[in-house]
Design an enzyme around this catalytic site. Structure first.
Site, PDB file in Angstrom:
ATOM      1  N   GLY A  97      38.548  41.895  44.758  1.00 45.03           N
ATOM      2  CA  GLY A  97      38.161  43.294  44.620  1.00 45.03           C
ATOM      3  C   GLY A  97      37.274  43.442  43.384  1.00 45.03           C
ATOM      4  O   GLY A  97      36.844  42.444  42.795  1.00 45.03           O
ATOM      5  N   ASN A  98      37.041  44.687  42.985  1.00 50.84           N
ATOM      6  CA  ASN A  98      36.160  44.978  41.850  1.00 50.84           C
ATOM      7  C   ASN A  98      36.503  44.134  40.609  1.00 50.84           C
ATOM      8  O   ASN A  98      35.628  43.495  40.018  1.00 50.84           O
ATOM      9  CB  ASN A  98      36.255  46.488  41.562  1.00 50.84           C
ATOM     10  N   ALA A  99      37.784  44.099  40.239  1.00 52.31           N
ATOM     11  CA  ALA A  99      38.178  43.411  39.009  1.00 52.31           C
ATOM     12  C   ALA A  99      38.000  41.890  39.150  1.00 52.31           C
ATOM     13  O   ALA A  99      37.418  41.243  38.273  1.00 52.31           O
ATOM     14  CB  ALA A  99      39.617  43.743  38.654  1.00 52.31           C
ATOM     15  N   GLY A 100      38.481  41.320  40.246  1.00 51.56           N
ATOM     16  CA  GLY A 100      38.414  39.873  40.465  1.00 51.56           C
ATOM     17  C   GLY A 100      36.976  39.363  40.495  1.00 51.56           C
ATOM     18  O   GLY A 100      36.643  38.368  39.835  1.00 51.56           O
ATOM     19  N   LYS A 114      50.589  57.896  38.513  1.00 50.30           N
ATOM     20  CA  LYS A 114      49.967  57.102  39.580  1.00 50.30           C
ATOM     21  C   LYS A 114      50.104  57.852  40.892  1.00 50.30           C
ATOM     22  O   LYS A 114      51.070  58.587  41.091  1.00 50.30           O
ATOM     23  CB  LYS A 114      50.674  55.752  39.712  1.00 50.30           C
ATOM     24  N   GLY A 122      42.299  37.360  44.775  1.00 50.01           N
ATOM     25  CA  GLY A 122      41.875  38.748  44.984  1.00 50.01           C
ATOM     26  C   GLY A 122      40.410  38.896  44.643  1.00 50.01           C
ATOM     27  O   GLY A 122      39.964  38.465  43.581  1.00 50.01           O
TER      28      GLY A 122
END
Ligand code: GLU
Length: 423
Positions: free
Chosen positions: A219-222, A105, A217
């Site tokens: 963002g992209n995933a949410g 990471k 959240g």
């Protein structure tokens, strides 16, 4: 409040799973420390003509199963402790999905919202220059994470190829399609979680249309998960971003929420006033309140450490699906377990992203590309299989899903470590 260490927290999870497994001390020792941690500085010429120096990290936790893999995060709260913990999670996430990859990471301490596009490009290229010797398609393969995206990956890929004097698309994943990205990578994290939630509905015999879902959240995933679940008839009753959230127990129109967020910059503006079309109004809530709502599914999809000792007792959801990395602390986990809340751990719930990253890397190395349908069906197969595996191990050993998933993952990583260190 004592200073919380995300890294120490992840080590506690490891200890818990070690207790259930018969693993030699040698292997345990190898798995309790990162292989390599790099801290470096990136000098960036800012638009005002001055040089600003940013602190950056890359942690390569374990490469027993293959080259290390994991995203690069741009965030003001990035620390070495966090990057190490996230590389730990990546190691076990790749093992859960049974990918031939280790875990890594990276991160940069920066508020990327304050950078111009040019400054962001120079920072991203500087990251690659600083780390070049330690990364590459057979060493360590970065990808997007919070506040980095396909454009960031394109700059990084170009910088790598410029230094290496060749084309190495397999150096980084999450690239735009035009330069070797994979179909389906854009919404893969959400897609993986979606397949798991569909499995849960079947397994726990739940009617989709009766399930209330809160997602922290945006963002992209949410966002993508909210869209997918709404299509299945599930009720998305609460959404939030870093500035706060909204709640409507009758259900929020996700497309409308996305449009409002784009236009007004914050989710908290979503039809809080009675709306002509929707004829209903949302209530403002804080991120903390969202977590404590009486819902069926709670999906933390923002930062780590959101459910901790101080609020775990107040959580009323029946199921938690960790779309973020590390949103629930070890201590909170014990409390949730006692309350009978079923939790699908991050290393499975959000493994869709890295799984499709792996597909991208495979396609890059083959020089052959798959359709979106092929990508989704390969992803679905992995998620379904590992969810079944999780249920089996949890039942057999009578342990929580968290412990069970680590038992599966550690066993796989340990096998690779053993193969290398024993005679
Ligand atoms: N950043 C994502 C994660 O935390 C994706 C990593 C990758 O694709 O390598 O899983």
């Amino acid at each position: 409040m004592p200073k919380f260490s995300f890294y120490e927290n992840s080590q506690k999870v490891l200890d818990q799973a070690f207790k259930q497994l018969n693993i030699s001390e040698d292997v345990v020792n190898v798995l309790t420390a990162p292989e390599r941690v790099i801290e470096f500085s990136i000098p960036v010429r800012m638009d005002n003509g001055k040089i600003q120096v940013f602190t950056a990290y890359r942690s390569q936790y374990n490469s027993a199963r293959g080259p290390t893999k994991g995203g690069i995060r741009y965030h003001p709260s990035v620390t070495l402790d966090e990057v190490k913990a996230l590389s730990f999670l990546m190691t076990f996430k790749c093992a859960v999905a049974n990918l031939p990859l280790g875990g890594g990471k990276g991160g940069v301490i920066v508020d990327s919202k304050k950078l111009s596009k040019g400054e962001k490009e120079r920072l991203s290229r500087g990251y690659v220059r600083g780390i070049f010797d330690f990364v590459g398609p057979t060493k360590d393969i970065p990808a997007p994470d919070m506040y980095t995206d396909s454009q960031t990956m394109a700059w990084m890929s170009d910088e790598y190829n410029t230094i290496a004097r060749g084309q190495h698309p397999g150096f980084i994943t999450g690239k735009p399609l035009s330069i070797g990205g994979s179909e389906g990578r854009d919404d893969s994290t959400a897609k993986g979680a979606y397949y798991i939630i569909m499995d849960m509905l079947r397994e726990f015999k739940l009617d989709a249309t009766k399930q209330k879902v809160a997602i922290q959240g945006f963002g992209n995933a949410g966002i993508n998960l909210a869209k997918m679940l709404m299509k299945e008839g599930m009720l998305i009753v609460a959404l939030s971003d870093s500035k706060g959230g909204v709640c409507d127990m009758k259900g929020i129109d996700v497309e409308h929420a996305i449009k409002t967020k784009q236009e007004k910059g914050r989710i908290a503006e979503v039809h809080v006033e009675p709306d002509k079309k929707y004829g209903k109004s949302c209530k403002h809530i804080t991120n903390e309140q969202l977590l404590e709502l009486e819902v069926d599914f709670l999906v933390p999809a923002a930062l780590e450490n959101q459910i901790n000792e101080s609020n775990a007792k107040k959580i009323k959801a029946k199921y938690i699906v960790e779309l973020a990395n590390g949103p629930v602390t070890y201590d909170a986990d014990q409390i949730l377990e006692k309350k009978g809340i079923q939790l699908i751990p991050d290393v499975l719930a959000n493994a869709g992203g890295v799984t499709v990253s792996y597909f991208e890397w495979v396609q890059n190395r083959y020089g052959q590309y798959w359709t979106r349908e092929e990508v989704y069906s390969k992803l679905k197969e992995i998620m379904n299989k590992e969810f079944k595996n999780l249920l089996k191990v949890a039942k057999k050993h009578k342990v929580s899903f968290r412990t069970a998933i680590y038992m599966i993952a550690i066993e796989r990583v340990a096998e690779a470590v053993r193969a290398k260190i024993t005679g």
